[in-house]
Design a protein around this motif. Structure first.
Motif, short mmCIF file in Angstrom:
data_model
loop_
_atom_site.label_atom_id
_atom_site.label_comp_id
_atom_site.label_asym_id
_atom_site.label_seq_id
_atom_site.Cartn_x
_atom_site.Cartn_y
_atom_site.Cartn_z
N TYR A 82 -12.66 28.59 51.16
CA TYR A 82 -11.29 28.12 50.95
C TYR A 82 -11.30 26.60 50.83
CZ TYR A 82 -11.23 26.95 55.94
OH TYR A 82 -11.51 26.42 57.18
N LYS A 83 -10.28 26.10 50.17
CA LYS A 83 -10.18 24.66 49.93
C LYS A 83 -9.65 23.95 51.17
CE LYS A 83 -9.42 25.23 45.00
NZ LYS A 83 -8.44 25.14 43.91
N ASP A 84 -10.19 22.77 51.41
CA ASP A 84 -9.76 21.98 52.55
C ASP A 84 -10.05 20.51 52.22
OD1 ASP A 84 -8.71 21.43 55.02
OD2 ASP A 84 -10.33 22.34 56.17
N TYR A 85 -9.67 19.63 53.09
CA TYR A 85 -10.01 18.22 52.88
C TYR A 85 -10.23 17.55 54.22
CZ TYR A 85 -4.99 17.77 53.75
OH TYR A 85 -3.75 17.87 54.29
N ASN A 86 -10.97 16.45 54.18
CA ASN A 86 -11.21 15.62 55.36
C ASN A 86 -10.67 14.22 55.07
OD1 ASN A 86 -12.73 17.57 56.83
ND2 ASN A 86 -14.48 17.16 55.50
N ARG A 94 -8.73 10.96 51.18
CA ARG A 94 -9.12 12.34 51.47
C ARG A 94 -10.36 12.69 50.66
NH1 ARG A 94 -3.92 16.27 51.23
NH2 ARG A 94 -4.09 15.86 49.00
N TYR A 96 -12.32 16.07 49.29
CA TYR A 96 -12.02 17.48 49.13
C TYR A 96 -13.29 18.32 49.30
CZ TYR A 96 -7.82 15.43 47.30
OH TYR A 96 -6.67 14.70 47.18
N ARG A 99 -14.79 25.08 52.21
CA ARG A 99 -15.31 25.40 53.53
C ARG A 99 -15.45 26.92 53.61
NH1 ARG A 99 -14.74 22.19 58.04
NH2 ARG A 99 -12.95 21.08 57.16
N ASP A 101 -15.46 30.19 55.80
CA ASP A 101 -14.93 30.67 57.07
C ASP A 101 -15.97 31.43 57.90
OD1 ASP A 101 -12.61 30.26 58.41
OD2 ASP A 101 -11.47 31.84 57.41
N GLN A 106 -19.94 23.56 54.26
CA GLN A 106 -19.01 22.78 53.45
C GLN A 106 -19.70 22.34 52.18
OE1 GLN A 106 -17.08 19.48 55.39
NE2 GLN A 106 -17.07 20.54 57.37
#
Ligand SMILES: [Zn+2]
Length: 125
Positions: A82-86, A94, A96, A99, A101, A106
């Motif tokens: 799934y898409k996420d950001y830090n 950010r 992108y 990640r 689950d 990552q």
């Protein structure tokens, strides 16, 4: 002016509220609600009762038509991306990522890939 649409609840006219009474004196009836916008069921139903009336009436046909779940689905490492950001340490930029689950792996993602709603690296359902 936006076009008015009718509530799709099959029993909408059966729910006796004052705002549903329409017509001239002596010819008043309870009528299906008609508005420019509804908030339930993708904008098709005036309230939850009408949404559930529709579901209760058509759910079996819908499940038969679109196919029932007949065995457990599995979230595996192949479809758990799934898409996420830090954020960076100063919370200004950010980065992108995809990640996983299951494995917690990552992988970097471009902003274009992040914004593309069709982009995925999942390989199964
Ligand atoms: Zn309704």
């Amino acid at each position: 002016m936006s076009e008015l649409k009718f509530c799709q609840g099959p029993e909408c006219h059966m729910h006796k509220t004052k705002d549903r009474i329409k017509g001239t004196q002596g010819n008043k009836t309870y009528q299906t609600r008609r508005r420019s916008n509804f908030y339930y069921g993708n904008g098709n139903f005036c309230d939850q009762r009408c949404l559930y009336d529709w579901i209760n009436k058509y759910i079996e046909q819908g499940l038969d038509h679109f196919g029932r779940t007949t065995q457990a689905k599995h979230l595996t490492e192949h479809n758990a991306w799934y898409k996420d950001y830090n954020w960076d340490s100063s919370y200004t930029t950010r980065s992108y990522i995809m990640r996983n689950d299951i494995t917690n792996e990552q992988r970097p993602l471009t902003e274009e890939q992040f914004d593309d709603t069709n982009y995925t690296i999942n390989t199964g359902e």
